[in-house]
Design an enzyme around this catalytic site. Structure first.
Site, PDB file in Angstrom:
ATOM      1  N   ALA A   1       5.422  -0.278   2.021  1.00 39.46           N
ATOM      2  CA  ALA A   1       4.802   1.014   1.718  1.00 39.46           C
ATOM      3  C   ALA A   1       5.410   1.545   0.426  1.00 39.46           C
ATOM      4  CB  ALA A   1       5.020   1.995   2.869  1.00 39.46           C
TER       5      ALA A   1
ATOM      6  N   CYS B   1     -14.470  -0.647  -7.083  1.00 40.51           N
ATOM      7  CA  CYS B   1     -15.490  -0.113  -6.174  1.00 40.51           C
ATOM      8  C   CYS B   1     -16.009   1.233  -6.668  1.00 40.51           C
ATOM      9  CB  CYS B   1     -14.934   0.022  -4.756  1.00 40.51           C
ATOM     10  SG  CYS B   1     -13.564   1.193  -4.609  1.00 40.51           S
TER      11      CYS B   1
ATOM     12  N   ASP C   1       0.861  -1.184   0.000  1.00 42.46           N
ATOM     13  CA  ASP C   1       0.000   0.000   0.000  1.00 42.46           C
ATOM     14  C   ASP C   1       0.896   1.233   0.000  1.00 42.46           C
ATOM     15  OD1 ASP C   1      -3.236   0.381   0.841  1.00 42.46           O
ATOM     16  OD2 ASP C   1      -1.964   2.164   1.076  1.00 42.46           O
ATOM     17  N   SER C   2       0.452   2.293  -0.657  1.00 42.96           N
ATOM     18  CA  SER C   2       1.258   3.514  -0.705  1.00 42.96           C
ATOM     19  C   SER C   2       1.266   4.247   0.628  1.00 42.96           C
ATOM     20  CB  SER C   2       0.731   4.451  -1.804  1.00 42.96           C
ATOM     21  OG  SER C   2      -0.614   4.818  -1.534  1.00 42.96           O
TER      22      SER C   2
ATOM     23  N   ASP D   1      -7.327  -4.683  -5.313  1.00 44.25           N
ATOM     24  CA  ASP D   1      -8.507  -4.025  -4.727  1.00 44.25           C
ATOM     25  C   ASP D   1      -8.213  -2.535  -4.561  1.00 44.25           C
ATOM     26  OD1 ASP D   1     -10.949  -3.590  -3.536  1.00 44.25           O
ATOM     27  OD2 ASP D   1     -10.283  -4.210  -1.543  1.00 44.25           O
TER      28      ASP D   1
END
Length: 395
Positions: free
Chosen positions: A278, A339, A251-252, A299
């Site tokens: 990260a 999403c 994840d960033s 996702d």
């Protein structure tokens, strides 16, 4: 009960007769004087017929309908009735169990409360208003939540700073309406998760992926799993319980990576086969070796929050999925999601199809995924279907 009246143009009442819960600005013939955002209004056809009542707001959607065909007080009794019905549905879905106390109680139009979202994390309800009308009803809603028989809510946290329309100038403050902080660990299918409703995205956790996380667990045994856009590591924790050989979370956000590590540690303190990074997702995918992973989860956050961003969003989905399909090991499984409400199921599937075709690999659809039953879709409001997913097998 008498409310100010909005009158529609001739022929514009048809959608309300089909119970669609939105009135658009282009359908309005006459507005009452002195009306303010959040007011309850009557909506009438051009012949004077009462079509129902709803919350007024400025914008392309001018009314979100609360009741069709009649008028009634939008008061404590109204909210208690709707919230109790929503809770009965969640009980029927068997979501309230000793090993599960995290679920969505109210999903806007799907629970006939347009503009309102309520997620439950143990004794805490996190409330989000997406309309001025629900913002002004927040105290009544909070009180009603603590009075529903069998619903063990002691704390109500209001979190609407980023969800209310900015043109309303409401200046909402995220804070507890009732109660106070009472711990932030919730249970989902027997797994423990730290829920950061104070600073995290949405209400602090993506409860809409619960069923899809369970499905991932069944595919994880012996696989090398890459969880992209991991946020707080939900898919990673389920993969570990499923017996994955290794799990890498990306994840960033450094904060998200910290929460992922904490959630893994809380559930599997002896695990040595998980690491979190990260780093930008696209950069990470560009640098991995071909065949390094045989189960990949994509996702991402919503690439298109509005239709104006649709074209760029579809380009993003094609680019992301093409890279994953190129790199995944033969026989690999890809869980891929969108999403973005502005992206239809067909548009997302076409984007993934185009991505697969560009790689030249054989790809099969194993499952077509959607949001879980505690995120119900009002059959008259197809816009409520926002989560789309595919499980692909790549030769």
């Amino acid at each position: 009960m008498t409310y100010p009246t909005i009158t529609l143009k001739r022929g514009k009442e048809d959608s309300l007769r089909r119970f669609h819960p939105w009135v658009f600005s282009g359908a309005v013939a006459q507005m009452p004087e002195g009306i303010e955002e959040g007011d309850v209004v009557e909506v009438r056809a051009s012949n004077g017929e009462l079509l129902g009542i709803g919350h007024y707001q400025i914008g392309s959607i001018v009314v979100r309908m609360l009741e069709f065909g009649r008028s009634r007080a939008i008061d404590h009794e109204f909210f208690t009735e709707r919230l109790a019905a929503a809770f009965e549905l969640r009980k029927a879905l068997n979501l309230i169990r000793d090993d599960n106390n995290a679920y969505r109680l109210v999903h806007g139009e799907g629970d006939f409360l347009p503009g309102l979202v309520v997620d439950i994390y143990g004794p805490t309800a996190v409330v989000q208003a997406h309309s001025p009308g629900m913002h002004f009803c927040r105290d009544i809603i909070a009180q009603a939540l603590t009075e529903i028989p069998g619903l063990p809510v002691a704390n109500v946290y209001y979190k609407s700073e980023t969800t209310l329309p900015y043109k309303a100038h409401l200046d909402p403050q995220n804070d507890y309406i009732i109660g106070s902080y009472a711990g932030s660990v919730a249970l989902e299918n027997g797994l423990s998760f730290n829920i950061d409703w104070l600073r995290g995205q949405k209400t602090g956790f993506f409860v809409d992926q619960r069923d899809n996380r369970s499905l991932l667990q069944h595919y994880s045994a012996g696989r090398r799993v890459l969880n992209m856009f991991c946020y707080t590591g939900g898919f990673s924790v389920y993969a570990l319980r499923g017996g994955a050989e290794l799990v890498h979370s990306v994840d960033s956000s450094g904060k998200a990576v910290e929460l992922t590590r904490a959630n893994v540690e809380m559930n599997f303190p002896e695990a040595r086969n998980h690491e979190a990074y990260a780093v930008d997702a696209f950069k990470y995918l560009a640098d991995i070796k071909k065949g390094q992973y045989d189960l990949i989860v994509l996702d991402p956050p919503a690439f298109a929050k509005h239709r104006s961003a649709l074209r760029n969003a579809l380009i993003g989905y094609r680019r992301l999925n093409a890279r994953a399909i190129e790199q995944i090991a033969p026989g690999g499984i890809l869980f891929t999601f969108s999403c973005s409400q502005a992206v239809s199921r067909e548009q997302f599937r076409l984007a993934v199809f185009t991505a697969a075709a560009s790689t030249g690999r054989k790809v099969r659809i194993l499952h077509q995924l959607t949001q879980p039953a505690d995120h119900p879709i009002n059959i008259y409001h197809p816009e409520g279907e926002y989560l789309k997913g595919l499980i692909l097998q790549v030769e």
